[in-house]
Design a protein around this motif. Structure first.
Motif, PDB file in Angstrom:
ATOM      1  N   TYR A 127      -1.307   5.927   2.486  1.00 58.28           N
ATOM      2  CA  TYR A 127      -1.553   5.144   3.982  1.00 58.28           C
ATOM      3  C   TYR A 127      -1.301   5.861   5.082  1.00 58.28           C
ATOM      4  O   TYR A 127      -2.120   5.802   6.031  1.00 58.28           O
ATOM      5  N   ASP A 136      -6.877   4.923  -6.582  1.00 53.82           N
ATOM      6  CA  ASP A 136      -5.917   4.193  -5.666  1.00 53.82           C
ATOM      7  C   ASP A 136      -4.518   4.683  -6.222  1.00 53.82           C
ATOM      8  O   ASP A 136      -3.440   4.516  -5.352  1.00 53.82           O
ATOM      9  N   ASP A 153      -8.735  -1.289   3.864  1.00 59.51           N
ATOM     10  CA  ASP A 153      -9.263  -0.023   3.817  1.00 59.51           C
ATOM     11  C   ASP A 153     -10.459   0.256   2.834  1.00 59.51           C
ATOM     12  O   ASP A 153     -10.534   0.972   1.963  1.00 59.51           O
ATOM     13  N   TYR A 155      -3.506   6.876  -3.422  1.00 60.53           N
ATOM     14  CA  TYR A 155      -3.668   6.557  -2.063  1.00 60.53           C
ATOM     15  C   TYR A 155      -2.485   6.965  -1.203  1.00 60.53           C
ATOM     16  O   TYR A 155      -1.424   6.690  -1.768  1.00 60.53           O
ATOM     17  N   LEU A 188       0.841  -1.196   0.049  1.00 64.59           N
ATOM     18  CA  LEU A 188       0.098  -0.037  -0.034  1.00 64.59           C
ATOM     19  C   LEU A 188       0.706   1.287   0.093  1.00 64.59           C
ATOM     20  O   LEU A 188       0.424   2.417  -0.194  1.00 64.59           O
ATOM     21  N   ARG A 203      -6.065  -2.956  -0.890  1.00 66.78           N
ATOM     22  CA  ARG A 203      -6.441  -1.549  -0.146  1.00 66.78           C
ATOM     23  C   ARG A 203      -8.060  -2.014   0.245  1.00 66.78           C
ATOM     24  O   ARG A 203      -8.251  -1.586   1.321  1.00 66.78           O
ATOM     25  N   TYR A 230     -12.072   3.866   1.726  1.00 67.74           N
ATOM     26  CA  TYR A 230     -11.276   5.120   1.170  1.00 67.74           C
ATOM     27  C   TYR A 230     -11.997   5.582   0.029  1.00 67.74           C
ATOM     28  O   TYR A 230     -11.956   6.536  -0.481  1.00 67.74           O
ATOM     29  N   GLN A 257      -3.141  -3.369  -5.964  1.00 67.87           N
ATOM     30  CA  GLN A 257      -3.323  -2.236  -5.138  1.00 67.87           C
ATOM     31  C   GLN A 257      -4.705  -2.179  -4.632  1.00 67.87           C
ATOM     32  O   GLN A 257      -5.174  -2.002  -3.608  1.00 67.87           O
TER      33      GLN A 257
END
Length: 481
Positions: A345, A340, A318, A343, A258, A314, A321, A310
């Motif tokens: 983290y 993404d 998560d 993204y 991530l 993700r 998101y 990803q």
């Protein structure tokens, strides 16, 4: 285990054939009705009485050949499940008769449709007639099913006399993240399922051979390598040692995929377009961890691995998101809401870190571990993965139990060696060398070669590289932060 239904969102698009091979085998094989039943006498005598503890369902077959030399034809493996993981000319051993047990443990998720069962937590257990007293257990790479290691691992260890067991990890395919009741639980189930299978396989072996295994080894590649690390940290009492083949690294403070996949998704389109920004984009990819010299692998990994990996992981860790969208928007442009590629983290809420903590590694291994990783891995860059894990093991005070080999010219999937034989070497021979070195370490006390970088031979002969891998013929390892 299964999460409540997700919010309505678009279905993930149909993947390309390479992507299907990369993360999940979608072609399914059913054991035919003509599969041989356990014989009343002979080499499968009394196999019908074998019971896998805890299994909700099982079926037993007496086979003249447990390796893929026979199981492809008999329907006791799924070639789509292991496609793309090994060089095309990898030798197939034969001459291993025995018993195969397929089945599943109780579970409420249904992503694995092998055998028409529509049931997850499927396993395969192979018990050769000529048993060496050992057991090898494995979890699968990516999100594949229980036969994914059959060519890379099972064939070889069965030919050496080991019993072999593998699990689908409790959920499969690119929608694996729908399983579990909270973020991180689908991956956490992988660890539980391998522990469950190890205990059940040991008990079944005791039924078959009238004694438990004298040695139990755990091995696997990619996500399967992550499971090796986790098992030796959390259940060392079950194993004598393990071989970690480019295991995935999870830790709350990073780095994880991530961290390094989003910058790759941002920078690669600029790099691929050429022009004034291409060189800066290349530097950004290097800074993210993708090694210099791996550029020839980037187009394939951008197309097959980076974006899909990803988005689905993700989503597992998560899911909020991207709001109501499930697993993001494929190949979205940076700046798109919920993309993404953007993204970060480090800016996400604390509950995301708690989800990662459910699956995090510590480095506190309790049994000997051999780790190998290719220096040209363009999915899990070595400097952001196994270099870090080796440091974690040392800092945990467990360095004496660990050997780490950086394989020069190796990449994440050995099938790419067929496309680039002049630039890559397969890791399969290195895995086998590490495995035999672990055997000698455990049985004879012969300490394996020191951790280091295994250099490519000057002539780079593909035939030699496909057959051998000397872990001691290297230069000093470079330890990275």
């Amino acid at each position: 285990m299964r999460r409540p239904p997700f919010r309505f969102s678009p279905v993930l698009p149909r993947r390309s054939a390479p992507a299907a091979l990369a993360l999940a085998a979608l072609a399914l094989t059913t054991v035919p009705a003509t599969a041989s039943p356990p014989a009343a006498g002979g080499h499968c005598a009394r196999s019908a009485a074998l019971r896998v503890p805890g299994a909700a369902h099982q079926q037993t077959a007496c086979l003249d050949e447990l390796t893929t030399a026979g199981t492809v034809a008999s329907g006791h493996t799924d070639p789509a499940d292991w496609a793309g993981l090994t060089p095309k000319d990898l030798a197939v051993p034969r001459g291993v008769p025995g018993v195969q047990i397929d089945g599943y443990f109780p579970d409420s998720s249904t992503t694995n449709t092998n055998h028409g069962w529509q049931h997850d937590s499927q396993f395969v257990l192979r018990l050769p007639d000529r048993w060496n007293g050992g057991l090898v257990v494995a979890g699968t790479p990516g999100n594949r099913e229980q036969y994914a290691n059959d060519r890379a691992i099972a064939d070889w260890v069965l030919a050496r006399g080991y019993a072999y067991a593998a699990t689908d990890k409790g959920n499969t395919g690119t929608a694996f993240h729908r399983d579990g009741d909270a973020p991180g639980e689908a991956v956490a189930e992988w660890n539980d399922r391998l522990t469950q299978l190890t205990r059940a396989a040991r008990a079944t072996i005791a039924q078959r051979y009238h004694r438990p295994p004298a040695r139990t080894l755990v091995t696997g590649m990619s996500n399967g390598g992550y499971l090796v690390r986790w098992q030796l940290e959390n259940h060392p009492e079950l194993y004598d040692g393990g071989v970690d083949w480019e295991g995935t690294l999870w830790r709350t403070d990073g780095p994880t995929l991530l961290d390094f996949l989003p910058p790759a998704l941002r920078a690669y389109p600029v790099y691929a377009a050429g022009g004034a920004g291409a060189e800066e984009a290349r530097r950004e990819l290097h800074a993210a961890g993708f090694p210099a010299g791996s550029e020839f692998l980037w187009p394939y990994h951008h197309k097959v691995y980076w974006d899909l990996t990803q988005r689905v992981y993700r989503e597992e860790l998560d899911p909020d998101y991207d709001g109501a969208t499930e697993a993001g928007t494929p190949y979205c442009a940076t700046g798109t809401p919920g993309c993404d590629a953007d993204y970060d983290y480090t800016t996400r809420p604390e509950e995301v870190r708690r989800a990662v903590q459910r699956i995090a590694l510590t480095g506190r291994i309790g049994k000997p571990l051999m780790t190998l990783h290719g220096t040209l891995d363009a999915l899990l860059p070595i400097g952001r993965d196994s270099d870090v894990y080796a440091r974690m093991v040392r800092e945990a005070g467990r360095g004496g139990l660990h050997r780490y080999y950086r394989i020069e010219g190796g990449t994440h999937a050995d099938s790419l060696v067929d496309a680039f034989p002049d630039r890559l070497r397969p890791l399969t021979p290195c895995h086998r060398t590490a495995f035999t070195a672990l055997e000698d370490w455990l049985a004879k006390g012969h300490r394996p070669p020191a951790s280091g970088t295994v250099a490519l031979p000057a002539d780079r002969d593909p035939v030699t590289l496909a057959a051998t891998c000397s872990l001691s013929a290297g230069k000093a390892a470079r330890e990275r932060s």
